[in-house]
Design an enzyme around this catalytic site. Structure first.
Site, PDB file in Angstrom:
ATOM      1  CE1 TYR B 148     -78.879  51.419 -50.449  1.00 19.30           C
ATOM      2  CE2 TYR B 148     -77.308  50.027 -51.602  1.00 19.30           C
ATOM      3  CZ  TYR B 148     -77.933  50.425 -50.434  1.00 19.30           C
ATOM      4  OH  TYR B 148     -77.592  49.821 -49.254  1.00 19.30           O
ATOM      5  CD  GLU B 155     -71.766  57.253 -51.410  1.00 15.94           C
ATOM      6  OE1 GLU B 155     -70.815  56.464 -51.563  1.00 15.94           O
ATOM      7  OE2 GLU B 155     -72.790  56.977 -50.771  1.00 15.94           O
TER       8      GLU B 155
END
Lengths: 310, 222
Positions: B148, B155
């Site tokens: 994550y 991102e």
């Protein structure tokens, strides 16, 4: 009378409990708890009667006006009360004042000050009449809301959780700025004159109707704040349960017909869905309370919020 | 006839999950191959087709949730898939200049490992009816601890580094004046997206930590 205070997990919340005079009210109990704990002022306290384990029933909330005798065990002259901390509270008047203050101040900033140069536009700007009427209409709306907060509304609960300040202010202030940005934009395209007049005219009629609805709702409740629910009646309430929300929604529709921005219509849709949720809950509550049994009147067939849809 | 529907449902979901698994496996394989043979600048070109396919297929999962085929709430799948599609189509596919960035490699690898584990887990559950051994199950609730942060940083990084290209291209912008007094600026929308990552990511990570705690304590009891 001995009052034992437990938390919802069953632990004793105040060791040894509290001793109160037999004639004491729930409000006196709240004061005593506050004095003892110093942190939990009355509006933060949620006091309920214990519910038998495994029971699905909703616990009985103690009414601050009632006397402790109304809830206690008569023979033994004692009472067990479950305590829950509702967290820091803010009064509804304070909450509403700040959430409405944002739009009242932010919107005119876009109208009166050359803010668009920070968005890369030049300083020349033609102000269309509709933009002027819009700023008056908008400010009238939020001044009306603030006035109603202090002089008209009778709140069923005095306070709301403090965290709602951030949530509610974000909603009003961000949407207010979002709409103000577009209506006062240097490249704003006005609608035709007739459409503008119809929009503002209809909106104004709805705002005044909305005020009247609020006055009717206020008069349903006793001035001493004993609250309770009544079947609303009179004016539009005879056909729709939440006529106050109806007039508010149509009032925004009028504003949007006159100003025609996507931002305004998005706000209308969001506000309508929020109010519709509230209206459904209120309508359901009233129908459940006024079921026609045991001498209670039966809630009449009415639209919930937006005839002829709901 | 309920059992016939159940069989059909399981068959469909097995096929779906295994097909998408194969897609992501391809992504990981081609990414590592390109990384080794040509360098990080060429990773995107190598994985583009399976990446676009496998990631877009995930839209089906929103449908599955809506029609009740699976139990996942739409409210949690929608933002997850939304952000994936935004990165895949809205950033990587739309702005070729960003494709050679090294963060593309970390993004693609993080996503691929996560999805390979996820789709094989659900694929096995639907096909064989049981959750795989706790050890594989553990990897599902533990790899996110690393993936994550690496995925989300990639991102955010890619959106950030794409900003100059977004601004210069004026792509996906809708300007005033128009009769609806509406405008949309893709550049400002990207900045807003970055803003959402700030509270959104810790919230999501916390949620996964909670899920992990619950799942592991449940397995201890069994």
């Amino acid at each position: 009378m001995k009052v034992t205070l437990v938390s919802r997990s069953g632990r004793e919340f105040i060791n040894g409990g509290l001793e109160l005079p037999d004639s004491a009210t729930v409000a006196d109990l709240q004061e005593a708890i506050y004095k003892r704990t110093k942190k939990f002022y009355p509006s933060r306290q949620r006091l309920t009667l214990p519910v038998p384990p495994g029971s699905k029933e909703r616990p009985v909330v103690l009414n601050y006006k009632k006397s402790l005798k109304d809830y206690s065990d008569e023979k033994q002259n004692k009472l067990t009360v479950v305590f829950k901390d509702l967290g820091p509270q803010v009064s509804y008047s304070t909450l509403f004042f700040f959430e409405y203050l944002g739009p009242l101040i932010l919107y005119p900033i876009f109208y009166y000050f050359p803010v668009y140069k920070f968005f890369g536009y030049g300083e020349d700007r033609v102000i269309h009449p509709v933009q002027t009427y819009a700023v008056y209409y908008w400010c009238f709306h939020y001044l009306k809301r603030i006035t109603e907060t202090f002089f008209v509304h009778r709140f069923s609960h005095a306070t709301s959780p403090f965290s709602n300040v951030f949530r509610n202010c974000a909603y009003y202030w961000l949407f207010g700025s979002y709409i103000a940005y577009y209506v006062n934009h240097p490249l704003y395209t006005p609608v035709g004159d007739l459409q503008m007049k119809i929009g503002f005219g209809f909106g104004l009629v709805c705002q005044l109707s909305n005020l009247y609805c609020h006055i009717i709702l206020k008069n349903l409740r006793n001035p001493d704040g004993s609250g309770g629910y009544q079947i609303p009646h009179g004016f539009l309430f005879n056909i729709v349960t939440c006529a106050n929300y109806t007039t508010e929604i149509y009032q925004w529709l009028g504003f949007n017909i006159a100003t025609q921005t996507v931002a305004g219509y998005v706000f209308l849709v969001v506000a309508t869905s929020i109010m519709t949720n509230w209206a459904l809950a209120k309508h359901r509550r009233l129908k459940k309370l006024f079921d026609g049994n045991e001498g209670r009147p039966k809630y009449p067939r009415r639209w919930v919020i937006l005839p002829p849809f709901l | 006839m309920a059992s016939a529907l159940t069989v059909l449902r399981r068959l469909y979901l097995s096929i779906y999950n295994w097909l998408v698994f194969i897609g992501w496996f391809q992504v990981l394989f081609l990414a590592l191959k390109a990384l080794k043979e040509s360098g990080h600048e060429h990773v995107y070109n190598a994985v583009e087709k399976p990446l676009l396919l496998a990631q877009s297929a995930a839209v089906m999962e929103i449908l599955h949730g809506l029609i009740g085929l699976v139990r996942s709430p739409v409210s949690s799948t929608l933002p997850q898939i939304g952000s994936r599609l935004y990165l895949t189509w809205g950033i990587l596919w739309s702005f070729p200049e960003i494709r050679t960035h090294i963060l593309v490699t970390s993004l693609v690898i993080s996503w691929a490992i996560t999805e390979i584990i996820r789709y094989s887990f659900f694929g096995m559950k639907e096909a064989f009816g049981f959750a795989p051994s706790w050890h594989l199950w553990l990897s599902r609730y533990s790899t996110f601890l690393v993936l994550y942060p690496t995925g989300i940083s990639s991102e955010v990084g890619l959106i950030y580094f794409a900003l100059p290209y977004i601004k210069a291209s004026e792509k996906y912008c809708f300007r005033m004046p128009n009769k609806w007094n509406f405008s949309f600026d893709y550049f400002y929308a990207a900045i807003l997206a970055l803003g959402i990552y700030v509270p959104g990511s810790p919230h999501l990570y916390h949620y996964m930590l909670g899920q992990r705690k619950r799942a592991l304590s449940k397995s201890k009891k069994e």
